[in-house]
Design a protein around this motif. Structure first.
Motif, PDB file in Angstrom:
ATOM      1  N   MET A   1       0.439  15.823   9.239  1.00 20.53           N
ATOM      2  CA  MET A   1       0.636  14.469   9.562  1.00 20.53           C
ATOM      3  C   MET A   1       1.255  14.298   8.166  1.00 20.53           C
ATOM      4  SD  MET A   1      -1.231  11.415  11.044  1.00 20.53           S
ATOM      5  CE  MET A   1      -1.703  12.285  12.634  1.00 20.53           C
ATOM      6  N   ARG A   2       2.601  13.813   7.683  1.00 22.87           N
ATOM      7  CA  ARG A   2       2.676  13.078   6.533  1.00 22.87           C
ATOM      8  C   ARG A   2       2.953  11.659   6.518  1.00 22.87           C
ATOM      9  NH1 ARG A   2       8.590  12.367   4.196  1.00 22.87           N
ATOM     10  NH2 ARG A   2       8.919  13.368   2.429  1.00 22.87           N
ATOM     11  N   LEU A   3       1.929  11.238   5.009  1.00 21.12           N
ATOM     12  CA  LEU A   3       1.610  10.034   5.085  1.00 21.12           C
ATOM     13  C   LEU A   3       1.963   9.221   4.010  1.00 21.12           C
ATOM     14  CD1 LEU A   3      -2.123  10.149   6.622  1.00 21.12           C
ATOM     15  CD2 LEU A   3       0.172   9.795   7.888  1.00 21.12           C
ATOM     16  N   PHE A   4       2.004   7.752   3.664  1.00 19.54           N
ATOM     17  CA  PHE A   4       1.833   6.849   2.491  1.00 19.54           C
ATOM     18  C   PHE A   4       1.178   6.261   2.518  1.00 19.54           C
ATOM     19  CE2 PHE A   4       6.432   6.325   4.941  1.00 19.54           C
ATOM     20  CZ  PHE A   4       6.267   5.909   4.525  1.00 19.54           C
ATOM     21  N   ILE A   5       1.118   5.444   1.752  1.00 22.63           N
ATOM     22  CA  ILE A   5       0.849   3.811   1.773  1.00 22.63           C
ATOM     23  C   ILE A   5       1.247   2.533   0.840  1.00 22.63           C
ATOM     24  CG2 ILE A   5      -1.951   2.499   0.314  1.00 22.63           C
ATOM     25  CD1 ILE A   5      -3.143   5.712  -0.237  1.00 22.63           C
ATOM     26  N   ALA A   6       1.493   2.071   2.083  1.00 20.26           N
ATOM     27  CA  ALA A   6       3.033   0.858   1.182  1.00 20.26           C
ATOM     28  C   ALA A   6       2.245  -0.560   1.302  1.00 20.26           C
ATOM     29  CB  ALA A   6       4.288   1.032   2.728  1.00 20.26           C
ATOM     30  N   GLY A  36      15.120  -1.448   8.841  1.00 14.35           N
ATOM     31  CA  GLY A  36      13.558  -1.777   8.954  1.00 14.35           C
ATOM     32  C   GLY A  36      12.665  -0.499   8.563  1.00 14.35           C
ATOM     33  N   ASN A  37      13.242   0.199   7.254  1.00 10.15           N
ATOM     34  CA  ASN A  37      12.304   0.967   6.435  1.00 10.15           C
ATOM     35  C   ASN A  37      12.166   0.949   5.317  1.00 10.15           C
ATOM     36  OD1 ASN A  37      11.835   3.310   8.532  1.00 10.15           O
ATOM     37  ND2 ASN A  37      13.091   4.834   8.445  1.00 10.15           N
ATOM     38  N   PHE A  38      13.005  -0.436   5.073  1.00 10.94           N
ATOM     39  CA  PHE A  38      12.372  -0.593   3.621  1.00 10.94           C
ATOM     40  C   PHE A  38      10.981  -1.130   2.824  1.00 10.94           C
ATOM     41  CE2 PHE A  38      16.692  -3.024   3.283  1.00 10.94           C
ATOM     42  CZ  PHE A  38      17.782  -1.703   3.324  1.00 10.94           C
ATOM     43  N   LYS A 166       2.620   6.857   8.600  1.00  8.34           N
ATOM     44  CA  LYS A 166       2.814   7.741   9.176  1.00  8.34           C
ATOM     45  C   LYS A 166       4.750   7.963   8.831  1.00  8.34           C
ATOM     46  CE  LYS A 166       2.684  11.087  12.964  1.00  8.34           C
ATOM     47  NZ  LYS A 166       2.659  11.030  14.867  1.00  8.34           N
ATOM     48  N   SER A 167       5.147   8.540   8.092  1.00  7.73           N
ATOM     49  CA  SER A 167       6.535   9.461   8.284  1.00  7.73           C
ATOM     50  C   SER A 167       6.706  10.679   9.149  1.00  7.73           C
ATOM     51  CB  SER A 167       7.172   9.687   6.536  1.00  7.73           C
ATOM     52  OG  SER A 167       7.824   9.998   6.688  1.00  7.73           O
ATOM     53  N   THR A 168       7.829  10.362   9.944  1.00  6.53           N
ATOM     54  CA  THR A 168       8.134  11.771  11.107  1.00  6.53           C
ATOM     55  C   THR A 168      10.081  12.511  10.241  1.00  6.53           C
ATOM     56  OG1 THR A 168       6.764  10.925  12.514  1.00  6.53           O
ATOM     57  CG2 THR A 168       8.488  12.477  13.304  1.00  6.53           C
ATOM     58  N   LEU A 169      10.170  12.528   9.579  1.00  9.26           N
ATOM     59  CA  LEU A 169      11.101  13.372   9.784  1.00  9.26           C
ATOM     60  C   LEU A 169      11.978  14.092  10.316  1.00  9.26           C
ATOM     61  CD1 LEU A 169      10.509  15.343   6.289  1.00  9.26           C
ATOM     62  CD2 LEU A 169      11.107  13.033   6.204  1.00  9.26           C
ATOM     63  N   SER A 174      14.478   9.285   8.290  1.00  7.50           N
ATOM     64  CA  SER A 174      12.813   9.103   8.717  1.00  7.50           C
ATOM     65  C   SER A 174      12.151   7.905   9.910  1.00  7.50           C
ATOM     66  CB  SER A 174      12.106   8.468   7.559  1.00  7.50           C
ATOM     67  OG  SER A 174      12.086   9.940   6.131  1.00  7.50           O
ATOM     68  N   ILE A 175      10.993   8.975   9.862  1.00  9.80           N
ATOM     69  CA  ILE A 175      11.162   7.416  11.128  1.00  9.80           C
ATOM     70  C   ILE A 175       9.082   7.330  10.695  1.00  9.80           C
ATOM     71  CG2 ILE A 175       9.934   6.824  13.701  1.00  9.80           C
ATOM     72  CD1 ILE A 175      11.951   8.645  14.327  1.00  9.80           C
ATOM     73  N   TYR A 176       9.098   5.696  10.561  1.00 14.01           N
ATOM     74  CA  TYR A 176       7.965   5.265   9.998  1.00 14.01           C
ATOM     75  C   TYR A 176       7.340   5.342  11.239  1.00 14.01           C
ATOM     76  CZ  TYR A 176       9.943   5.932   5.486  1.00 14.01           C
ATOM     77  OH  TYR A 176      10.742   5.776   4.539  1.00 14.01           O
ATOM     78  N   ASP A 177       5.712   4.566  11.246  1.00 12.03           N
ATOM     79  CA  ASP A 177       4.592   4.212  11.714  1.00 12.03           C
ATOM     80  C   ASP A 177       3.449   3.670  11.358  1.00 12.03           C
ATOM     81  OD1 ASP A 177       6.008   4.705  14.421  1.00 12.03           O
ATOM     82  OD2 ASP A 177       5.899   7.124  14.284  1.00 12.03           O
ATOM     83  N   VAL A 178       2.661   2.136  11.582  1.00 12.46           N
ATOM     84  CA  VAL A 178       2.013   1.591  11.044  1.00 12.46           C
ATOM     85  C   VAL A 178       0.415   3.212  11.536  1.00 12.46           C
ATOM     86  CG1 VAL A 178       0.615   0.325  10.133  1.00 12.46           C
ATOM     87  CG2 VAL A 178       2.630   0.264  10.289  1.00 12.46           C
TER      88      VAL A 178
END
Length: 186
Positions: A1-6, A36-38, A166-169, A174-178
């Protein structure tokens, strides 16, 4: 799972940024980030084993408890690495003491969980485009600079939380989900 903190950006700021970068025609070799991804990335974690998520969320909860809400101001457009060969076009935000300290603390605590520490100083920004064709990237950046005004830099927003994303390529971007929200409660 591809993750980042934002830090998420409010809708009215997203709309402003979208209008700032909007062109009636597309540019070859320039990929505009979906409105929506900013966001502002505090820490990119990369591919993460799902078993680590409870440790990550517990750590982030402790960090968020140590910070009070604060205000961020939009500052100016910029590029990485330079304006002659831009790879990323971004809109900067003020690097407040609270923001710098939060990013530093997240970086240190994530290192203790086995994630790589950042080599460079934190630069608060919102990525608005990725560039493969330097000529067209330079053209878009110059258009953004012309549209950006002193009034633009008066835009502010309140940071009341950060999120684990979570970032889904996908082929369309990319699709981002909190995955979880971390309110600032100090």
């Amino acid at each position: 799972m591809r993750l980042f903190i934002a830090i998420e950006i409010p809708d009215e700021i997203k709309e402003f940024l979208y209008q700032l970068i909007y062109l009636k025609t597309s540019l070859d070799g320039v990929s505009i980030v979906q409105k929506g991804n900013f966001h502002i990335t505090l820490k990119f974690l990369g591919e993460v084993n799902e078993g680590l998520i409870p440790d990550i969320t517990n750590t982030l909860r402790k960090i968020s408890n140590g910070f009070s809400p604060f205000t961020l101001k939009i500052t100016h457009p910029g590029v990485f690495p330079d304006k002659f060969k831009p790879r990323v076009i971004w809109i900067g935000t003020e690097n407040t003491d609270s923001l710098k300290e939060m990013a530093k603390r997240i970086d240190e605590e994530m290192e203790s969980l086995g994630f790589k520490r950042e080599d460079k100083n934190f630069k608060s920004h919102i990525t608005v485009a990725r560039v493969k064709n330097f000529h067209n990237g330079k053209y878009l950046f110059e258009k953004i600079l012309k549209k950006f005004s002193g009034e633009s830099s008066q835009l502010k927003f309140q940071v009341e939380e950060f999120v684990l994303m979570k970032s889904t390529l996908t082929p369309k971007g990319s699709i981002y989900d909190v995955l979880q929200r971390f309110p600032l409660v100090k």
